[in-house]
Design an enzyme around this catalytic site. Sequence first.
Site, PDB file in Angstrom:
ATOM      1  CG  HIS A 107     -90.231 -39.269 -65.293  1.00  0.00           C
ATOM      2  ND1 HIS A 107     -90.420 -39.977 -64.104  1.00  0.00           N
ATOM      3  CD2 HIS A 107     -89.373 -39.893 -65.983  1.00  0.00           C
ATOM      4  CE1 HIS A 107     -89.972 -41.104 -64.531  1.00  0.00           C
ATOM      5  NE2 HIS A 107     -89.251 -41.368 -65.745  1.00  0.00           N
ATOM      6  CE  LYS A 154     -91.925 -32.806 -55.311  1.00  0.00           C
ATOM      7  NZ  LYS A 154     -92.626 -33.984 -55.372  1.00  0.00           N
TER       8      LYS A 154
HETATM    9  C1  LIG Z   1     -89.615 -41.675 -52.764  1.00  0.00           C
HETATM   10  C2  LIG Z   1     -88.723 -40.688 -52.733  1.00  0.00           C
HETATM   11  C3  LIG Z   1     -88.987 -39.434 -53.129  1.00  0.00           C
HETATM   12  C4  LIG Z   1     -90.005 -39.049 -54.107  1.00  0.00           C
HETATM   13  O1  LIG Z   1     -91.138 -38.841 -53.276  1.00  0.00           O
HETATM   14  P1  LIG Z   1     -92.324 -37.734 -53.702  1.00  0.00           P
HETATM   15  O2  LIG Z   1     -93.374 -37.682 -52.375  1.00  0.00           O
HETATM   16  O3  LIG Z   1     -93.088 -38.794 -54.761  1.00  0.00           O
HETATM   17  O4  LIG Z   1     -92.072 -36.572 -54.366  1.00  0.00           O
HETATM   18  C5  LIG Z   1     -87.887 -38.405 -53.014  1.00  0.00           C
HETATM   19  N1  LIG Z   1     -86.935 -38.618 -52.393  1.00  0.00           N
HETATM   20  C6  LIG Z   1     -86.675 -39.832 -51.536  1.00  0.00           C
HETATM   21  C7  LIG Z   1     -85.414 -40.036 -50.775  1.00  0.00           C
HETATM   22  C8  LIG Z   1     -87.413 -40.829 -51.656  1.00  0.00           C
HETATM   23  O5  LIG Z   1     -87.385 -42.061 -51.312  1.00  0.00           O
END
Ligand SMILES: *Cc1c(COP(=O)(O)O)cnc(C)c1O
Length: 822
Positions: free
Chosen positions: A368, A565
């Site tokens: 991952h 990020k």
């Molecule tokens: C989908 C999701 C993530 C992942 O988000 P990314 O933008 O891909 O990092 C993290 N937390 C929650 C609660 C989600 O639903």
Amino acid sequence: MSKVKHSAFKYDFLGSDPKDIQRSVSNHLVYTIGKDPYTATDHDWMMAFSHVIRDRLIERWMETQRNFYRHDAKRVYYLSMEFLIGRSLINSLLNMDIHNACTEALHKLGIELERLRNLEHDAALGNGGLGRLAACFLDSIASLNIPGYGYGIRFEYGMFRQKIENGCQVELPENWLIHDNPWEFPRPEVSYRIRFGGRVMEYQDTTGRRHFDWIEGDVVIAQAYDTPIPGYKNDTVNNLRLWSAKAYEDFDLNRFNEGEYTEAVVGKTLSENISKVLYPNDSSTMNKRLRLKQQYFFVCASLKDILRRFFTDHDSLSDLPDKVAIQLNDTHPAIAIPEMMRLLMDKHHLEWQPAWEITTRVFSYTNHTLLPEALETWPVDIFEQLLPRHLQLIMEINRRFLLMLGHLHPGDMDILRRLSIIDEGNGRRIRMAHLAIIGSHKVNGVSALHSELLRNSTFKDFNSFYPGKIINITNGITPRRWLYQSNRGLSTLISDAIGPEWIRDLSQIKQLESLAEDSAFQERFCAVKQANKQRLAKLILYYLDSKVDSNMLFDVQVKRIHEYKRQLLNLFRAIALYNRLLDNPNANHVPRTILFGGKAAPGYTMAKLIIRLINDVADVIDNDPAVSDRLKILFIPNYDVTTASDIIPAAELSQQISTAGMEASGTGNMKLALNGALTMGTMDGANVEMHENIGADNIFIFGLTTEDITRLNRQGYQPRRYYDSDPVLKRVIDMIANGFFSPEEPTRYRLITDSLLNNDHFKVIADFKSYLEVSDRADQVYLNTAEWNRRAILNTARMGYFSSDRTIQEYAEKIWHVKPIR
Ligand SMILES: *Cc1c(COP(=O)(O)O)cnc(C)c1O
């Protein structure tokens, strides 16, 4: 209970008409909750109603499990430390197709379903993307009728709840089991003994063969709790089995006899600590003994359970790979590989070769991340203390692997050092990723770019040694939760236009393409978005007491707070836009609300400081009447599955702006695009494939590529040069550095500005200019409403590929070799 007369055993299959449901709710309120309507609280009604749904889940669950046995089906086991499920109530009744009946039944009782739904706790047994992926996979596996089981830990405390106090993150414990959890069935009879510590005893059998046995040490009990996972309108209900730690019954009897009663009880709570709390670190590791104990605890219980189920219908372990596939979600459960070897050799007395062949054919591993801080390694001495037999087995796996590698590369000591499971460089550590690669028949990355980077850089040598082992399977999201349930307005609009088949088969959603130019459809699409924005604005007013103008552009970045990020890049843009409004109040600015949401790991100082800066900037802008009607920054606390479901349907712009090469896939990017938000993104993770599918004209791509970054690093990246030559950027950084947003403590953010100007590992500064440019291009399109709507529709229409159903079909065909059972 051998005397039970099965022929006499009959149970009701419960009806699903509104009348039946109304009756069931009333019965549960009286017989399960012990209340009548005079004394029942909202919570009592919610629990009674949840039991109505639970009943209907469990009858389908039993039928499904019996069916798997009847077919002698090959099963897939998804081992994951995390399952970020969220709420279950609405998901269950929509998947079981009883939503309308329930709404009607409750209405007759004078109860609104919406009110009950908001009383449910999120099951937050995960940090973010990795845990949510596991939850989407469970939904898809069940919806595709695949015999699949999730295995994990029943943490008593899930992901912490985030509060913001004076701009700072404060963590509160998430004691989600404090009220009864109606979605689980305790199985006290399904329990296993898990050993820690002790020593390895060697002995010879009558034929003179050497055997090993792991003995003594401490024993903890793993007890099963089952959560039913319903597929979408197919009557399949699969199982998620989570393990809870219980003290071993005969705990410390010696002490007990000596009269040290309290010490014995303290020992009991210590062993029950194993499943107490989820570690709140995303994309980084911590070398905590308790974390390793958690990993081994759930892996050992799961493997014992898998073998027990296998042996109910089979007697030859050589059949195991034809009946069992085990997927390792990251390296957290990689200890399963030596554990399987231990069970096969020490308990079932197989020789090394057949045991190893079975093990590698059963296991596969999903990587991952490429971030070095997230690649798990464990000090050898922790292993020695906790898992002495596994350490022996890992050493033997490594010895045999290095022997083969050495034959292929005679004299090349360096490649042995690089690929060894043992990192001899930093005080002897076990590289869990190397163990997982060597012990699996397939390894996969989670987006095309990520898998390419795995093959060509991080695991390049492994890829040469095992050609074809490392493959790509791009992540996906379940369209049930992320569109059908969370965006009822858009769902209805789509089903009215193209029928409801897209919910089962998201590739069908491409039929919307032909409506993208249709101005009437554009207006309806836009009206749904507007309604979702108004709904979110209401929630924000109610819960955060903050006014958001739903006529502004909703510009959203929601995800864990992490430097890679680049929430900072977004915030820099916000400050630059603020400055423009100050300098040039009469220009044609697009009024926007920039929404941030996300949790920082409690020990991640920089991430927490970023949250504080976001809130400080938000405050200054809110209190500046010169701009506050055209720009708003808001940090929405406690980002979880439920808040995601409220925010994502209302988003118009989606920020997916990680440093290229650092986001393995992302799934938030997919949720937002599916709900008709346009993406501003870097060429990173699955953004690359979204760009390919959605079309270059309908996504705003900017910034350095992975190749650009490699080149820049080779040349020697000097962020100060950009700072010196870009007055817009310089002004932003100077404002932060000089305390414009923290006048009461001007140096509060020096840690941020110093790290950016001196190093900027994540290339925030290098990407700033092109980010601002692409933001302006997005604004130009937004000013043309019809054109924006056209592109938004195309985004939704072209996201079919990113369904986790497609992802699971690929796993089933390329790795697991399992088939649906109907
Ligand atoms: C989908 C999701 C993530 C992942 O988000 P990314 O933008 O891909 O990092 C993290 N937390 C929650 C609660 C989600 O639903």
